[in-house]
Write a protein that holds these residues in place. Sequence first.
Motif, PDB file in Angstrom:
ATOM      1  N   TYR A 123     -14.817   1.766 -12.584  1.00 15.07           N
ATOM      2  CA  TYR A 123     -14.013   1.875 -13.800  1.00 15.07           C
ATOM      3  C   TYR A 123     -13.387   3.261 -13.816  1.00 15.07           C
ATOM      4  O   TYR A 123     -13.701   4.119 -12.984  1.00 15.07           O
ATOM      5  CB  TYR A 123     -14.859   1.656 -15.065  1.00 15.07           C
ATOM      6  CG  TYR A 123     -16.123   2.495 -15.121  1.00 15.07           C
ATOM      7  CD1 TYR A 123     -16.106   3.809 -15.581  1.00 15.07           C
ATOM      8  CD2 TYR A 123     -17.344   1.976 -14.699  1.00 15.07           C
ATOM      9  CE1 TYR A 123     -17.251   4.581 -15.616  1.00 15.07           C
ATOM     10  CE2 TYR A 123     -18.503   2.729 -14.736  1.00 15.07           C
ATOM     11  CZ  TYR A 123     -18.446   4.036 -15.191  1.00 15.07           C
ATOM     12  OH  TYR A 123     -19.587   4.795 -15.216  1.00 15.07           O
ATOM     13  N   ASN A 125     -12.358   6.890 -15.995  1.00 18.06           N
ATOM     14  CA  ASN A 125     -12.758   7.780 -17.086  1.00 18.06           C
ATOM     15  C   ASN A 125     -11.521   8.503 -17.599  1.00 18.06           C
ATOM     16  O   ASN A 125     -10.613   8.811 -16.823  1.00 18.06           O
ATOM     17  CB  ASN A 125     -13.766   8.835 -16.611  1.00 18.06           C
ATOM     18  CG  ASN A 125     -15.089   8.236 -16.188  1.00 18.06           C
ATOM     19  OD1 ASN A 125     -15.739   7.542 -16.951  1.00 18.06           O
ATOM     20  ND2 ASN A 125     -15.497   8.509 -14.957  1.00 18.06           N
ATOM     21  N   PRO A 237     -15.714   6.889 -20.484  1.00 18.93           N
ATOM     22  CA  PRO A 237     -15.411   5.718 -19.654  1.00 18.93           C
ATOM     23  C   PRO A 237     -14.399   4.835 -20.373  1.00 18.93           C
ATOM     24  O   PRO A 237     -14.615   4.445 -21.528  1.00 18.93           O
ATOM     25  CB  PRO A 237     -16.760   5.014 -19.504  1.00 18.93           C
ATOM     26  CG  PRO A 237     -17.785   6.077 -19.760  1.00 18.93           C
ATOM     27  CD  PRO A 237     -17.161   6.967 -20.796  1.00 18.93           C
ATOM     28  N   GLU A 238     -13.290   4.508 -19.707  1.00 14.41           N
ATOM     29  CA  GLU A 238     -12.228   3.780 -20.403  1.00 14.41           C
ATOM     30  C   GLU A 238     -12.649   2.355 -20.769  1.00 14.41           C
ATOM     31  O   GLU A 238     -12.031   1.732 -21.644  1.00 14.41           O
ATOM     32  CB  GLU A 238     -10.959   3.752 -19.562  1.00 14.41           C
ATOM     33  CG  GLU A 238     -11.063   3.018 -18.252  1.00 14.41           C
ATOM     34  CD  GLU A 238      -9.759   3.068 -17.459  1.00 14.41           C
ATOM     35  OE1 GLU A 238      -8.806   3.729 -17.927  1.00 14.41           O
ATOM     36  OE2 GLU A 238      -9.701   2.444 -16.391  1.00 14.41           O
ATOM     37  N   VAL A 239     -13.718   1.856 -20.143  1.00 11.70           N
ATOM     38  CA  VAL A 239     -14.204   0.515 -20.494  1.00 11.70           C
ATOM     39  C   VAL A 239     -15.036   0.526 -21.782  1.00 11.70           C
ATOM     40  O   VAL A 239     -15.342  -0.536 -22.324  1.00 11.70           O
ATOM     41  CB  VAL A 239     -15.031  -0.097 -19.340  1.00 11.70           C
ATOM     42  CG1 VAL A 239     -14.144  -0.374 -18.140  1.00 11.70           C
ATOM     43  CG2 VAL A 239     -16.200   0.815 -18.943  1.00 11.70           C
ATOM     44  N   ASN A 240     -15.415   1.712 -22.243  1.00  3.70           N
ATOM     45  CA  ASN A 240     -16.123   1.826 -23.525  1.00  3.70           C
ATOM     46  C   ASN A 240     -15.067   1.986 -24.618  1.00  3.70           C
ATOM     47  O   ASN A 240     -14.708   3.103 -25.007  1.00  3.70           O
ATOM     48  CB  ASN A 240     -17.081   3.020 -23.504  1.00  3.70           C
ATOM     49  CG  ASN A 240     -17.906   3.121 -24.786  1.00  3.70           C
ATOM     50  OD1 ASN A 240     -17.574   2.522 -25.802  1.00  3.70           O
ATOM     51  ND2 ASN A 240     -18.968   3.894 -24.735  1.00  3.70           N
ATOM     52  N   SER A 272     -21.708   0.983 -21.786  1.00  4.06           N
ATOM     53  CA  SER A 272     -21.291   0.639 -23.146  1.00  4.06           C
ATOM     54  C   SER A 272     -21.857   1.599 -24.189  1.00  4.06           C
ATOM     55  O   SER A 272     -21.347   1.677 -25.309  1.00  4.06           O
ATOM     56  CB  SER A 272     -21.723  -0.790 -23.488  1.00  4.06           C
ATOM     57  OG  SER A 272     -23.134  -0.902 -23.532  1.00  4.06           O
TER      58      SER A 272
END
Length: 283
Positions: A123, A125, A237-240, A272
């Motif tokens: 992922y 950041n 983290p860009e997925v959070n 997450s």
Amino acid sequence: MTDKKYNIKVMSKQDLALAIDWAAAEGWNPGLHDIESFYTADPTGFLVGYLGDEPIASISVVKYDDSYGFLGFYIVKPDYRGKGYGFKLWEAGLAYLKGCNVGLDGVVEQQGNYKQSGFKLAYGNIRFEGSGGGAKPEGIGLVDLCELPLNEVLDYDHAFFPADRQRFLQHWIKQTGSSALGIKQSGRLVGYGVIRPCRNGFKIGPLFANDALLAEELFLALRAKASPSDNIYLDVPEVNLPGVALAEKYNMEPVFTTARMYTGDIPAISVSRTYGVTTFELG
């Protein structure tokens, strides 16, 4: 072609101080007092390339245990780039970490090169920049992390990192000029974070919490340790998505991105609940 006078050595602390200066010159904004935490994590996990008597390249390959390591500080002095010196150092670093799942936070433009060495994208950041100050929240169970037993901090940290990092954390949370705070509920740690002084302003990292509300309370408490005239940075983290929303809520702006990559399987860590990465250099 590399020169026969090119030698790769384990860094001394003096070499590491120089590598940190190089990182600052690259705009990576290292902490003012990172050296002790970094070096203690793995004193043989920092390599430097010497051309004659001149240090010209650096890499960190910190081995946390026999199964996991993290690569960073991959820098070649500008005048020596494109001549193979960096790649020789890269090969030596990966040889040191042979048998480990290796993580890195690399510049996005180098993803292709990292993939050729066996790294796979997990992922991205995002580094956010904002301003310090603001009021410290009250009545939420804030505790000074340094007053807790280290094992309590480590037990919580295990959910966020693929290996034990006691040697690193025992210095990281006590850095000169830093503040390390946790939140306890019903006698249990439910989040913690650290803010430390950097070449430019302050960085918050890590910022771990069991939910977005706790993360926000910790963020506000840490941000209040800096003055309104100070820049603060948070690597999310860009997925959070709640983490990204937290940064945006407090008018933080993205300044650059990195690619979190691994040579093996993506570790089963709680991204997450990771609202701020500890450090791009050591994971």
